[in-house]
Design a protein around this motif. Sequence first.
Motif, PDB file in Angstrom:
ATOM      1  N   GLU A 135       0.831  -1.207   0.000  1.00  0.00           N
ATOM      2  CA  GLU A 135       0.000   0.000   0.000  1.00  0.00           C
ATOM      3  C   GLU A 135       0.865   1.256   0.000  1.00  0.00           C
ATOM      4  N   PHE A 136       1.956   1.215   0.744  1.00  0.00           N
ATOM      5  CA  PHE A 136       2.885   2.348   0.780  1.00  0.00           C
ATOM      6  C   PHE A 136       3.508   2.583  -0.592  1.00  0.00           C
ATOM      7  N   LEU A 137       3.927   1.498  -1.257  1.00  0.00           N
ATOM      8  CA  LEU A 137       4.564   1.613  -2.567  1.00  0.00           C
ATOM      9  C   LEU A 137       3.561   1.974  -3.660  1.00  0.00           C
ATOM     10  N   GLY A 138       2.294   1.565  -3.451  1.00  0.00           N
ATOM     11  CA  GLY A 138       1.272   1.809  -4.458  1.00  0.00           C
ATOM     12  C   GLY A 138       1.350   0.872  -5.644  1.00  0.00           C
ATOM     13  N   LYS A 139       2.001  -0.281  -5.445  1.00  0.00           N
ATOM     14  CA  LYS A 139       2.122  -1.266  -6.529  1.00  0.00           C
ATOM     15  C   LYS A 139       2.398  -2.638  -5.938  1.00  0.00           C
ATOM     16  N   ASP A 140       2.202  -3.668  -6.788  1.00  0.00           N
ATOM     17  CA  ASP A 140       2.343  -5.048  -6.326  1.00  0.00           C
ATOM     18  C   ASP A 140       3.679  -5.673  -6.691  1.00  0.00           C
ATOM     19  N   THR A 141       4.524  -4.932  -7.386  1.00  0.00           N
ATOM     20  CA  THR A 141       5.835  -5.463  -7.775  1.00  0.00           C
ATOM     21  C   THR A 141       6.929  -4.510  -7.305  1.00  0.00           C
ATOM     22  N   LEU A 142       8.094  -5.093  -7.027  1.00  0.00           N
ATOM     23  CA  LEU A 142       9.228  -4.278  -6.588  1.00  0.00           C
ATOM     24  C   LEU A 142      10.528  -5.005  -6.955  1.00  0.00           C
ATOM     25  N   LEU A 152      13.573   2.380   1.909  1.00  0.00           N
ATOM     26  CA  LEU A 152      13.397   1.892   3.276  1.00  0.00           C
ATOM     27  C   LEU A 152      13.248   3.043   4.273  1.00  0.00           C
ATOM     28  N   LYS A 153      14.009   4.101   4.080  1.00  0.00           N
ATOM     29  CA  LYS A 153      13.920   5.260   4.979  1.00  0.00           C
ATOM     30  C   LYS A 153      12.548   5.918   4.873  1.00  0.00           C
ATOM     31  N   ARG A 154      12.052   6.032   3.653  1.00  0.00           N
ATOM     32  CA  ARG A 154      10.725   6.643   3.459  1.00  0.00           C
ATOM     33  C   ARG A 154       9.641   5.778   4.089  1.00  0.00           C
ATOM     34  N   PHE A 155       9.785   4.458   3.958  1.00  0.00           N
ATOM     35  CA  PHE A 155       8.805   3.550   4.555  1.00  0.00           C
ATOM     36  C   PHE A 155       8.863   3.635   6.085  1.00  0.00           C
ATOM     37  N   GLU A 156      10.047   3.712   6.627  1.00  0.00           N
ATOM     38  CA  GLU A 156      10.204   3.855   8.075  1.00  0.00           C
ATOM     39  C   GLU A 156       9.520   5.123   8.579  1.00  0.00           C
ATOM     40  N   THR A 157       9.751   6.229   7.884  1.00  0.00           N
ATOM     41  CA  THR A 157       9.132   7.511   8.255  1.00  0.00           C
ATOM     42  C   THR A 157       7.609   7.432   8.146  1.00  0.00           C
ATOM     43  N   HIS A 158       7.136   6.792   7.098  1.00  0.00           N
ATOM     44  CA  HIS A 158       5.688   6.608   6.885  1.00  0.00           C
ATOM     45  C   HIS A 158       5.056   5.853   8.053  1.00  0.00           C
ATOM     46  N   LEU A 159       5.679   4.779   8.487  1.00  0.00           N
ATOM     47  CA  LEU A 159       5.125   3.972   9.583  1.00  0.00           C
ATOM     48  C   LEU A 159       5.151   4.726  10.909  1.00  0.00           C
ATOM     49  N   LEU A 160       6.224   5.471  11.131  1.00  0.00           N
ATOM     50  CA  LEU A 160       6.361   6.194  12.402  1.00  0.00           C
ATOM     51  C   LEU A 160       5.418   7.389  12.498  1.00  0.00           C
ATOM     52  N   HIS A 161       5.324   8.149  11.431  1.00  0.00           N
ATOM     53  CA  HIS A 161       4.618   9.438  11.513  1.00  0.00           C
ATOM     54  C   HIS A 161       3.219   9.434  10.898  1.00  0.00           C
ATOM     55  N   GLN A 162       3.015   8.658   9.827  1.00  0.00           N
ATOM     56  CA  GLN A 162       1.669   8.586   9.261  1.00  0.00           C
ATOM     57  C   GLN A 162       0.824   7.504   9.940  1.00  0.00           C
ATOM     58  N   LYS A 163       1.416   6.341  10.120  1.00  0.00           N
ATOM     59  CA  LYS A 163       0.693   5.231  10.743  1.00  0.00           C
ATOM     60  C   LYS A 163       0.778   5.244  12.264  1.00  0.00           C
ATOM     61  N   LYS A 164       1.668   6.078  12.814  1.00  0.00           N
ATOM     62  CA  LYS A 164       1.804   6.230  14.273  1.00  0.00           C
ATOM     63  C   LYS A 164       2.155   4.914  14.977  1.00  0.00           C
ATOM     64  N   LEU A 165       2.970   4.099  14.329  1.00  0.00           N
ATOM     65  CA  LEU A 165       3.390   2.838  14.943  1.00  0.00           C
ATOM     66  C   LEU A 165       4.567   3.089  15.881  1.00  0.00           C
ATOM     67  N   SER A 166       4.722   2.208  16.850  1.00  0.00           N
ATOM     68  CA  SER A 166       5.829   2.347  17.795  1.00  0.00           C
ATOM     69  C   SER A 166       7.145   2.006  17.105  1.00  0.00           C
ATOM     70  N   PRO A 167       8.266   2.565  17.586  1.00  0.00           N
ATOM     71  CA  PRO A 167       9.567   2.243  16.980  1.00  0.00           C
ATOM     72  C   PRO A 167       9.847   0.750  16.958  1.00  0.00           C
ATOM     73  N   ARG A 168       9.440   0.015  18.009  1.00  0.00           N
ATOM     74  CA  ARG A 168       9.698  -1.432  18.036  1.00  0.00           C
ATOM     75  C   ARG A 168       8.898  -2.159  16.954  1.00  0.00           C
ATOM     76  N   THR A 169       7.659  -1.721  16.726  1.00  0.00           N
ATOM     77  CA  THR A 169       6.845  -2.337  15.684  1.00  0.00           C
ATOM     78  C   THR A 169       7.426  -2.045  14.302  1.00  0.00           C
ATOM     79  N   VAL A 170       7.911  -0.824  14.103  1.00  0.00           N
ATOM     80  CA  VAL A 170       8.520  -0.449  12.822  1.00  0.00           C
ATOM     81  C   VAL A 170       9.746  -1.315  12.543  1.00  0.00           C
ATOM     82  N   VAL A 171      10.527  -1.579  13.582  1.00  0.00           N
ATOM     83  CA  VAL A 171      11.698  -2.448  13.433  1.00  0.00           C
ATOM     84  C   VAL A 171      11.280  -3.829  12.930  1.00  0.00           C
ATOM     85  N   ASN A 172      10.148  -4.325  13.417  1.00  0.00           N
ATOM     86  CA  ASN A 172       9.666  -5.636  12.975  1.00  0.00           C
ATOM     87  C   ASN A 172       9.382  -5.651  11.470  1.00  0.00           C
ATOM     88  N   TYR A 173       8.862  -4.542  10.945  1.00  0.00           N
ATOM     89  CA  TYR A 173       8.630  -4.442   9.499  1.00  0.00           C
ATOM     90  C   TYR A 173       9.960  -4.525   8.745  1.00  0.00           C
TER      91      TYR A 173
END
Length: 401
Positions: A135-142, A152-173
């Motif tokens: 969903e973050f990438l907006g496509k099914d292939t990479l 990866l940095k953009r995805f990390e920022t997205h999870l932390l600030h847009q999705k409001k996930l905890s740092p530990r949960t983001v690490v799991n991704y």
Amino acid sequence: MATIRAVIRKKKNKAGQLPIAIRITKDRKSTFLNTGQYIDEKFWDAKNRNVRKSHPNAKVLNNFILTKVAEANDKVLKSEMKPEYETVAEIRNKIIEKKGFDFFTVANMHLQNLKNRNKHHQYDTEFGRLKKFKEFLGKDTLPFNKLNVATLKRFETHLLHQKKLSPRTVVNYLILIRTIYNLAISESITDRGLYPFGKGRMIIKIPESLKIGFTAEEIQKLENAKGITEAQQKAIHIWLISFYFAGIRIGDVLKLKWSDFYDGRLLYRMNKNSKLVSLKTPKKAIEIFDTYKNDLDDNGLIFPQLKGVNLNHSEEVSKRTQSITRNLNRRLKIAAKHLGINKNISMHIARHSFGNISGDKIPIQMLQKLYRHSSVTTTIRYQANFIHKDADEALDSVLDF
């Protein structure tokens, strides 16, 4: 004009052999393509850039090398014919991408491996995480050459600030993405030269998590609970059994059978890592078990929550256990509030509570055995959350004047 040569590289594998690689050089810059083949240095003919005839598989290996060189030459020639300039790194990336094998193709391989190993809860969790990555990438292939540090940095920022996930949960991704990338490398689907993780790239740092367990007084409140519903009491019973047996996991508690007990000991195999466990049955646990003796289950289970579930169907058991755990946690929270316990409570807190009360009273090697940790380092890190005596005494030695 780029040149292509077969070479051996100097970094040996565990067997002491050297990797055969294809070197591409353009504008005095070189890059390497791993072939996945290794040989002893004595078998390499550096002058002719092939395997010596003395090697038992020389003919097969040399044909393989010729094929790889030809494939690289084909890509380089096509690149040179294009009007736009391509760096040696860009040429290399196009060569190593296997048709049809992008990141999400390998991700599906990883998910299937989890299913094959009956890791159904982990499968559900990681399936959801990969869905969010799509969903973050907006496509099914990479393609793997597009999975870089910037992404990866953009995805990390997205999870932390847009999705409001905890740092530990983001690490799991991020760990999941790294695991899939490593699988692709091991299957020769992509090359380690593109690897976006590690020093100078994307470094995954696991943040310290705050583990808070119950005190002896709070556990006594649970043991002596009054004025709660029968459902809440059963939830407390399951929580206490987990605590009494050094924090065994909810899935293992629910599958406890009367036949798991011999001569005053619990003997069972852990669901998480299949380790055999033998623990003394505490008197407090026996008192709880005695209240369930009249509710015999066809499967021989002590607790009734998995009644009617086919215990041989691992996926069914996993999904049912997740549902049961949510219900138990909800009832525990209501009961704890009624009993005047202000801390958060869940089934997993039973494990933290054992660690909190044991503190530094038990030798770390014994705790490792009780926790069923594979490494004593894991036990040391886990128990560090609950050992405060030395730090408290050090603080008092300064402030008590």
